[in-house]
Design a protein around this motif. Structure first.
Motif, PDB file in Angstrom:
ATOM      1  N   LEU A 232      26.452 -47.842 -44.982  1.00  0.00           N
ATOM      2  CA  LEU A 232      25.432 -47.010 -44.245  1.00  0.00           C
ATOM      3  C   LEU A 232      26.182 -45.350 -43.815  1.00  0.00           C
ATOM      4  CD1 LEU A 232      22.861 -47.052 -42.708  1.00  0.00           C
ATOM      5  CD2 LEU A 232      24.075 -48.151 -40.642  1.00  0.00           C
ATOM      6  N   LEU A 233      25.301 -44.635 -43.560  1.00  0.00           N
ATOM      7  CA  LEU A 233      26.044 -43.278 -43.472  1.00  0.00           C
ATOM      8  C   LEU A 233      26.146 -43.068 -42.027  1.00  0.00           C
ATOM      9  CD1 LEU A 233      24.688 -40.179 -45.265  1.00  0.00           C
ATOM     10  CD2 LEU A 233      24.727 -40.088 -42.563  1.00  0.00           C
ATOM     11  N   THR A 234      27.273 -42.537 -41.701  1.00  0.00           N
ATOM     12  CA  THR A 234      27.745 -42.056 -40.255  1.00  0.00           C
ATOM     13  C   THR A 234      27.617 -40.535 -40.215  1.00  0.00           C
ATOM     14  OG1 THR A 234      29.029 -44.161 -40.006  1.00  0.00           O
ATOM     15  CG2 THR A 234      29.269 -42.176 -38.316  1.00  0.00           C
TER      16      THR A 234
ATOM     17  N   ILE B 160      29.825 -35.799 -42.464  1.00  0.00           N
ATOM     18  CA  ILE B 160      29.270 -37.518 -42.800  1.00  0.00           C
ATOM     19  C   ILE B 160      30.415 -38.353 -43.450  1.00  0.00           C
ATOM     20  CG2 ILE B 160      26.880 -36.963 -42.776  1.00  0.00           C
ATOM     21  CD1 ILE B 160      26.846 -36.911 -45.760  1.00  0.00           C
TER      22      ILE B 160
ATOM     23  N   LEU C  41      18.105 -36.123 -40.487  1.00  0.00           N
ATOM     24  CA  LEU C  41      18.145 -37.584 -40.788  1.00  0.00           C
ATOM     25  C   LEU C  41      16.903 -38.095 -40.042  1.00  0.00           C
ATOM     26  CD1 LEU C  41      21.852 -38.035 -40.109  1.00  0.00           C
ATOM     27  CD2 LEU C  41      20.460 -38.665 -42.247  1.00  0.00           C
TER      28      LEU C  41
ATOM     29  N   ILE D 240      22.625 -35.397 -48.558  1.00  0.00           N
ATOM     30  CA  ILE D 240      21.641 -36.626 -48.221  1.00  0.00           C
ATOM     31  C   ILE D 240      20.292 -36.353 -48.836  1.00  0.00           C
ATOM     32  CG2 ILE D 240      20.207 -37.085 -46.019  1.00  0.00           C
ATOM     33  CD1 ILE D 240      22.598 -36.042 -44.334  1.00  0.00           C
TER      34      ILE D 240
ATOM     35  N   ASP E  32      30.773 -42.490 -45.203  1.00  0.00           N
ATOM     36  CA  ASP E  32      29.980 -43.697 -45.233  1.00  0.00           C
ATOM     37  C   ASP E  32      30.953 -45.083 -45.851  1.00  0.00           C
ATOM     38  OD1 ASP E  32      30.995 -43.619 -48.114  1.00  0.00           O
ATOM     39  OD2 ASP E  32      28.893 -43.155 -48.682  1.00  0.00           O
TER      40      ASP E  32
ATOM     41  N   TYR F  26      20.733 -44.466 -40.136  1.00  0.00           N
ATOM     42  CA  TYR F  26      22.109 -44.014 -40.284  1.00  0.00           C
ATOM     43  C   TYR F  26      22.858 -44.411 -38.803  1.00  0.00           C
ATOM     44  CZ  TYR F  26      19.986 -40.603 -37.084  1.00  0.00           C
ATOM     45  OH  TYR F  26      19.337 -40.110 -35.944  1.00  0.00           O
TER      46      TYR F  26
END
Ligand SMILES: N[C@@H](CCC(=O)N[C@@H](CS)C(=O)NCC(=O)O)C(=O)O
Length: 225
Positions: A1-3, A56, A19, A74, A58, A26
């Motif tokens: 999961l992307l942060t 970002i 997003l 993204i 992940d 996210y």
């Protein structure tokens, strides 16, 4: 999961909005600015070589900074999105122009303008009139004409077009939002720019923008010096 590592009052708001517009999954990690320096805190600075927001990360070890690189990365995982018109699309040239003009031409002029303001404000009072004269000349010769040229073109393009690259919201609108909202805060989007004013209202009316604002928890994305 992307942060998404998001700094208050900063350009990383654009990624938060992106997003939300994509309705992506996210994690959001928010950082406050250092109260004294007004820069990013050490935890955020340590994430990437630039030490700036956005970043970002992940679960697979990705660490990516630089807003437009982040936007493209993204969008690579959302191939069906209309936010990035593809090769051959008639709106592609406008899209490419505005997507790159934001960080390539507009932002540097706004940044320089901000630096000149800080320079003048921090000069000892005795020398300030001299520094003001010099910074005023730089603004007059370089900064103001370029800002005017970009906003004139934007006003013209937003006549026939609802958004910057045609009748659909694209990543060009999203990446330029920080600069346009900053210009509005500085009083640069007056009654002589009705199309840009209309664009600002359209953005404020978008549910994705409103969700991003709520998650950000700040009254504006714009940083003031
Ligand atoms: N060109 C970069 C600029 C990023 C940038 O300057 N971010 C600012 C926030 S608007 C920042 O992190 N400032 C805090 C600091 O420099 O410590 C991008 O588009 O991501």
């Amino acid at each position: 999961l992307l942060t998404l590592h998001h700094l208050e009052y900063s350009q990383s708001f654009r990624i938060l909005w992106l997003l939300e517009e994509l309705e992506a999954d996210y994690n959001l990690r928010k950082y406050d600015r250092d109260p004294e320096t007004r820069l990013a805190p050490t935890e955020l600075k340590e994430l990437s070589p630039l030490g700036t927001a956005p970043v970002i990360t992940d679960d697979e070890g990705l660490v990516l900074a630089e807003s437009n690189a982040v936007i493209d990365h993204i969008l690579d995982s959302h191939p069906d999105s209309t936010l990035r018109p593809g090769a051959g699309d008639p709106t592609r040239p406008d899209y490419l122009f505005w997507f790159h003009a934001g960080n390539g031409s507009l932002m540097p002029m706004q940044f320089m303008n901000g630096i000149l303001t800080v320079m003048t404000a921090r000069t000892p009072a005795l020398l300030r009139p001299v520094v003001k004269k010099v910074t005023g000349k730089v603004r007059e010769m370089l900064v103001q004409p370029r800002l005017k040229a970009i906003f004139d073109q934007m006003e013209a393009d937003l006549g026939p077009n609802e958004w910057l690259a045609g009748d659909k919201l694209t990543a060009a609108d999203i990446t330029l939002s920080y600069s346009i909202f900053s210009a509005e805060a500085q009083g640069r989007i007056g009654a002589d720019r009705p199309n840009i004013r209309r664009w600002l209202q359209q953005v404020r009316d978008l549910p994705s923008f409103q969700r991003a604002t709520e998650k950000d928890g700040r009254e504006t994305m714009v940083f003031s010096f």
